[in-house]
Design an enzyme around this catalytic site. Sequence first.
Site, PDB file in Angstrom:
ATOM      1  N   LEU A  56       6.307   3.533  -2.877  1.00 16.24           N
ATOM      2  CA  LEU A  56       6.467   2.396  -3.777  1.00 16.24           C
ATOM      3  C   LEU A  56       5.647   2.603  -5.053  1.00 16.24           C
ATOM      4  O   LEU A  56       6.126   2.360  -6.161  1.00 16.24           O
ATOM      5  CB  LEU A  56       6.030   1.110  -3.060  1.00 16.24           C
ATOM      6  N   ALA A 110       0.816  -1.216   0.000  1.00 16.83           N
ATOM      7  CA  ALA A 110       0.000   0.000   0.000  1.00 16.83           C
ATOM      8  C   ALA A 110       0.850   1.267   0.000  1.00 16.83           C
ATOM      9  O   ALA A 110       0.316   2.375   0.005  1.00 16.83           O
ATOM     10  CB  ALA A 110      -0.913  -0.003   1.228  1.00 16.83           C
ATOM     11  N   ASP A 111       2.156   1.109  -0.019  1.00 17.57           N
ATOM     12  CA  ASP A 111       3.042   2.258   0.164  1.00 17.57           C
ATOM     13  C   ASP A 111       2.994   3.249  -1.006  1.00 17.57           C
ATOM     14  O   ASP A 111       3.216   2.869  -2.163  1.00 17.57           O
ATOM     15  CB  ASP A 111       4.477   1.753   0.338  1.00 17.57           C
ATOM     16  N   VAL A 112       2.741   4.495  -0.697  1.00 13.64           N
ATOM     17  CA  VAL A 112       2.644   5.523  -1.737  1.00 13.64           C
ATOM     18  C   VAL A 112       3.986   5.755  -2.435  1.00 13.64           C
ATOM     19  O   VAL A 112       4.033   5.984  -3.644  1.00 13.64           O
ATOM     20  CB  VAL A 112       2.127   6.849  -1.131  1.00 13.64           C
TER      21      VAL A 112
END
Length: 302
Positions: A254, A250-252
Amino acid sequence: MSIHQQLIIRTPDDFSFSENLEYLSRSADECMFHIQDEKVLRAIAIEGKPVLFRMEEHPDGIMVTISGKAEGAASGVERFVRDWLDLGRDLLPFYELSEREPLLQEAVRRHSGLRVVGIPDLFETFVWAILGQQITVAFAYVLKRRFVETFGQAIDADGVTHYLFPSAETVAALEPEALRELKITARKCEYIIGVARLIADGELTKEGLLGLGGDRAIEHRLTAIRGIGPWTANYVLMRCLRSPDAYPAADVGLHNALKLVAGLDRKPTLPEVEAFAEPWKGWRAYATFYLWRYLSSEAERG
DNA sequence: GTCCAGGGTATAT
DNA sequence: ATATACCATGGA
């Protein structure tokens, strides 16, 4: 300050001190260590006692200089540094993999020698991850600094103040309002104190988590904790529990990195984020870390 | 002023 | 099960 212990920690051939130093230098608001003249200075607690050390590049690896002559300090510091920089891991399989992967190739070539820099202390990892939820990294550093300077133990040496990260016991006894004053959101104050209580009570330990078996079991245990979702659980797996395959999907950051390396005109969807990483299984934490690093180095280029 | 940032929970369908 | 509101501050 006249008595020192010195030791050389041998590093793998593919280890680059300067690449890791650059990562460590990424924020002027970092408060858990200081960097001066290519040397990293830091205080850590070993068996409850503060130990100050510095590390610098050496032809044979990393030279560590420890202040004082405390018994057992040398082995404790060496263990810490090996964990911090993931020195025990053989990255050859990851480097071979990245050469076959168009989305990773450039990032890994550019930052070759970088390790997943860890956060050996479990409580520190949780706090850092929770603080980092949904805000910019820059602001997270400001919040961490306030938190550490307010509740951590200060250690003065040669005109520089070092801090030990606040203990779970200290934070477990706080009222949420005490944290709220630092401009941490009310919800995050509750999360942090909740985790502090679990750790202070001995219900949450590195050894206990690692004993659960695989990443999925650990993620399941962690996401049962209030404030810990899939992103945070995988972040803890990556930075503290040392899973090379943890994947904070869910990492922005990433998402932005994948957008960049895949040449998309929009951020990838969650299924796409998972699909991109399918060939990276086994090394998705390393892939993520290099993509983060690549994104920030691209941002610096303008 | 608006939008976004290293997400997660609470609540409503 | 899935969708939406809300959090709260600071920088672009």
